[in-house]
Design a protein around this motif. Structure first.
Motif, PDB file in Angstrom:
ATOM      1  N   GLU A   1       0.829  -1.198   0.000  1.00  0.00           N
ATOM      2  CA  GLU A   1       0.000   0.000   0.000  1.00  0.00           C
ATOM      3  C   GLU A   1       0.871   1.258   0.000  1.00  0.00           C
ATOM      4  O   GLU A   1       1.934   1.296   0.620  1.00  0.00           O
ATOM      5  CB  GLU A   1      -0.927   0.022   1.216  1.00  0.00           C
ATOM      6  CG  GLU A   1      -2.146  -0.851   1.094  1.00  0.00           C
ATOM      7  CD  GLU A   1      -3.159  -0.338   0.067  1.00  0.00           C
ATOM      8  OE1 GLU A   1      -2.957   0.765  -0.487  1.00  0.00           O
ATOM      9  OE2 GLU A   1      -4.150  -1.045  -0.172  1.00  0.00           O
TER      10      GLU A   1
ATOM     11  N   GLN B   1      -7.810   3.479   0.621  1.00  0.00           N
ATOM     12  CA  GLN B   1      -8.608   4.128  -0.427  1.00  0.00           C
ATOM     13  C   GLN B   1      -9.770   4.848   0.239  1.00  0.00           C
ATOM     14  O   GLN B   1     -10.620   4.218   0.853  1.00  0.00           O
ATOM     15  CB  GLN B   1      -9.139   3.118  -1.441  1.00  0.00           C
ATOM     16  CG  GLN B   1      -9.976   3.739  -2.546  1.00  0.00           C
ATOM     17  CD  GLN B   1      -9.194   4.698  -3.419  1.00  0.00           C
ATOM     18  OE1 GLN B   1      -8.188   4.321  -4.030  1.00  0.00           O
ATOM     19  NE2 GLN B   1      -9.622   5.946  -3.485  1.00  0.00           N
ATOM     20  N   SER B   2      -9.779   6.170   0.139  1.00  0.00           N
ATOM     21  CA  SER B   2     -10.829   6.932   0.812  1.00  0.00           C
ATOM     22  C   SER B   2     -12.032   7.117  -0.091  1.00  0.00           C
ATOM     23  O   SER B   2     -11.970   6.932  -1.311  1.00  0.00           O
ATOM     24  CB  SER B   2     -10.292   8.308   1.236  1.00  0.00           C
ATOM     25  OG  SER B   2      -9.968   9.087   0.096  1.00  0.00           O
TER      26      SER B   2
ATOM     27  N   GLN C   1     -14.867   5.587  -0.616  1.00  0.00           N
ATOM     28  CA  GLN C   1     -15.538   4.494  -1.317  1.00  0.00           C
ATOM     29  C   GLN C   1     -16.407   3.689  -0.347  1.00  0.00           C
ATOM     30  O   GLN C   1     -16.587   2.492  -0.508  1.00  0.00           O
ATOM     31  CB  GLN C   1     -14.515   3.571  -1.989  1.00  0.00           C
ATOM     32  CG  GLN C   1     -13.814   4.194  -3.184  1.00  0.00           C
ATOM     33  CD  GLN C   1     -12.895   3.214  -3.904  1.00  0.00           C
ATOM     34  OE1 GLN C   1     -12.490   2.185  -3.351  1.00  0.00           O
ATOM     35  NE2 GLN C   1     -12.570   3.525  -5.139  1.00  0.00           N
TER      36      GLN C   1
ATOM     37  N   ASP D   1     -11.301  -4.825  -4.496  1.00  0.00           N
ATOM     38  CA  ASP D   1     -10.959  -3.568  -5.158  1.00  0.00           C
ATOM     39  C   ASP D   1      -9.499  -3.188  -4.903  1.00  0.00           C
ATOM     40  O   ASP D   1      -8.750  -2.868  -5.823  1.00  0.00           O
ATOM     41  CB  ASP D   1     -11.883  -2.458  -4.665  1.00  0.00           C
ATOM     42  CG  ASP D   1     -11.543  -1.102  -5.257  1.00  0.00           C
ATOM     43  OD1 ASP D   1     -11.907  -0.859  -6.418  1.00  0.00           O
ATOM     44  OD2 ASP D   1     -10.890  -0.293  -4.565  1.00  0.00           O
ATOM     45  N   GLU D   2      -9.088  -3.235  -3.652  1.00  0.00           N
ATOM     46  CA  GLU D   2      -7.702  -2.907  -3.329  1.00  0.00           C
ATOM     47  C   GLU D   2      -6.739  -4.002  -3.784  1.00  0.00           C
ATOM     48  O   GLU D   2      -5.621  -3.716  -4.204  1.00  0.00           O
ATOM     49  CB  GLU D   2      -7.545  -2.673  -1.825  1.00  0.00           C
ATOM     50  CG  GLU D   2      -7.981  -1.305  -1.362  1.00  0.00           C
ATOM     51  CD  GLU D   2      -7.208  -0.204  -2.066  1.00  0.00           C
ATOM     52  OE1 GLU D   2      -5.990  -0.072  -1.836  1.00  0.00           O
ATOM     53  OE2 GLU D   2      -7.826   0.522  -2.863  1.00  0.00           O
TER      54      GLU D   2
ATOM     55  N   ASP E   1      -5.165  -3.626  -7.262  1.00  0.00           N
ATOM     56  CA  ASP E   1      -4.370  -2.444  -7.586  1.00  0.00           C
ATOM     57  C   ASP E   1      -2.944  -2.769  -8.040  1.00  0.00           C
ATOM     58  O   ASP E   1      -2.203  -1.873  -8.446  1.00  0.00           O
ATOM     59  CB  ASP E   1      -4.315  -1.486  -6.389  1.00  0.00           C
ATOM     60  CG  ASP E   1      -5.605  -0.685  -6.253  1.00  0.00           C
ATOM     61  OD1 ASP E   1      -6.507  -0.850  -7.103  1.00  0.00           O
ATOM     62  OD2 ASP E   1      -5.708   0.108  -5.299  1.00  0.00           O
TER      63      ASP E   1
END
Length: 501
Positions: free
Chosen positions: A324, A372-373, A375, A393-394, A397
């Motif tokens: 991340e 991830q903000s 969402q 989703d993450e 990435d």
């Protein structure tokens, strides 16, 4: 910033020492329980540590301090209306209805403030609310059933001047009246941050409010009846501010979403820093201290600050980031390894993708929302502390993270053959595309049975399932499978409780 409170340092030391005295215990008499809640608008706790704030820091050392983050986006703005409504009612905005400072949709009839609850259950008790943001009274965030409501107007008179009036009035009331439960609001910190950010002037405003808090504590300790009383002191805020610019209301930064609750009194251990605190915990903490049983029909989201759920995820040792970006190394917020007895099946998950989200992981709100903000991760309101997440989703990435199929497996739990099994858990499931979430049970290690399937949103919800136990079954495992996912959304699960109904 240091000169404003040094003259009160000796007083603070005396007050904090005095507040530990429990005269009734020595005499064998039952103390009369009382509560003071002080609301400081828009105070970032990190800035308290940088200021000369002996009262707040002394209470922190002698009591319990819990921090958490606010909702945002589709639930409510990180504004004072929703924030103080959450503090006062003990429920989140999806219940109390306040989403911004218009107070449109407020449901204070169904979810009254904690002082109104005190009046409803024990009307002989004397309640007090003194504020200088008038909306807290005119909009019934603290309602008309309260015995004494005093309203000053910081919007008209300036919050620095009106906070001084609030303090003087509260000191008089706390020292000289038969008050049992009080709320006192101080607003200048928020006004200063809006005007000039979180620099020196903001620090000075924190120091002034710290000195005003010392006056309130001194008034409590100076009561003629103090020796026969047992006071709980709570200090809290409604939101934070962006650093250093000031401002709040959105999902832009964690600093504007940060809140905290500080409590000193019976049951609140010195130096305790619980990871599972939420802003909704103020109201049940007040009520419980006063001996008022929180009724299931009230549907409160909070629980007393001193009560830990004993949820095994919260005891996990979390790690810093691996893949991340945008998360500081200082934020330790994830682990792939669950508590004893828990397991994660990652056999169908590819070896690529983002390491932190390869299959079900265990994380906390700060780490997960920083990943991830904006969402809807911020809006898993009923998640606490550390929880389990499947986030396709993450995971996607980085290359190789295009498919996701993983199962979270609980420890083995005993059951009674022929009875009914109760499965309760918190879920925050956000649907996209063809993803699916299944809750399964396996009795005595036999074939999995689907008892709940998610293909539409189930956000911030407490689920309760009842499952018949087969004849001859002696044990069960509960499983959460998230699959058919490829760069879709996520599923978070927390606080699983498996009991016989």
């Amino acid at each position: 910033m240091g000169t404003r409170t040094r003259t009160t340092a000796a007083l603070v030391a005396v007050v904090l020492t005095t507040l530990t005295v429990t005269g009734p215990a020595a005499q064998g008499a039952a103390p009369v329980r009382k509560v003071l809640v002080v609301g400081m608008d828009g105070v970032n706790w990190s800035k308290v540590g940088q200021a000369d704030a002996p009262t707040l820091n002394g209470l922190s050392a002698a009591g319990t301090l819990g921090a958490s983050l606010l909702y945002c986006g589709s639930v409510a703005a990180s504004l004072s209306g929703p924030g103080w409504s959450t503090v006062s009612t003990g429920v989140w905005p999806d219940r109390h209805g306040v989403r911004d400072n218009s107070f449109s949709g407020a449901r204070f009839g169904a979810y009254p403030d904690f002082l109104t609850r005190v009046e409803q259950v024990t009307p002989a008790r004397r309640t007090l609310s003194i504020v200088d943001w008038p909306a807290l009274h005119t909009q019934s965030v603290f309602g008309p059933a309260i015995d004494t409501r005093v309203t000053y107007d910081g919007d008209t008179g300036g919050y620095a001047a009106e906070d001084a009036k609030v303090t003087a009035d509260a000191v008089s009331q706390l020292r000289g009246s038969d008050v049992d439960a009080a709320f006192v609001y101080l607003g200048n910190t928020d006004a200063v941050a809006h005007a000039g950010g979180t620099g020196d002037a903001y620090g000075a405003a924190i120091e002034t409010q710290d000195a005003q808090l010392a006056q309130l504590l001194d008034a409590v300790a100076s009561r003629p009846t103090y020796a026969s009383e047992e006071w709980l002191i709570i200090v809290t805020t409604d939101h934070g501010h962006q650093v250093p610019s000031g401002g709040h209301g959105g999902c832009g930064t964690d600093d504007e979403r940060r809140t905290w609750i500080l409590a000193k009194g019976t049951g609140h251990a010195a130096g305790a820093r619980p990871v599972d605190t939420r802003l909704v915990d103020v109201a049940p903490t007040v009520l419980t201290h006063l001996g008022i049983a929180v009724q299931p029909s009230w549907n409160l989201d909070g629980r007393p600050l001193a009560v830990r759920a004993g949820e095994p995820f919260d005891a996990l040792t979390l790690r810093p980031r691996v893949d991340e970006t945008g998360i500081p190394d200082s934020v330790r917020g994830w682990t792939p390894t669950g508590p004893a007895g828990w397991s994660v099946d990652r056999s169908a998950v590819p070896s690529g993708g983002v390491t932190e989200w390869r299959g079900w992981s265990f994380t906390n709100e700060e780490f997960w929302t920083r990943a991830q903000s904006d969402q809807e991760r911020e809006n898993g309101l009923r998640l606490r502390g550390v929880f389990a997440v499947a986030d396709s989703d993450e995971f996607d990435d980085l290359p190789g993270g295009s498919t996701f199929d993983s199962t979270l497996v609980s420890p083995t739990c005993p059951v009674t053959a022929g009875g009914s099994l109760s499965i309760r858990y918190v879920t925050h499931y956000v649907q996209e595309g063809g993803q699916t979430g299944d809750v399964l049970v396996s009795f005595n290690g036999r074939r999995d049975q689907v008892v709940k399937r998610y293909t539409t949103d189930a956000r911030a919800r407490v689920e309760s399932l009842t499952v018949p136990v087969p004849a001859n079954a002696t044990s069960v495992r509960v499983k959460f499978r998230y699959y058919n996912a490829s760069n879709n959304w996520f599923w978070a699960v927390d606080d699983l409780r498996v009991t016989m109904a």
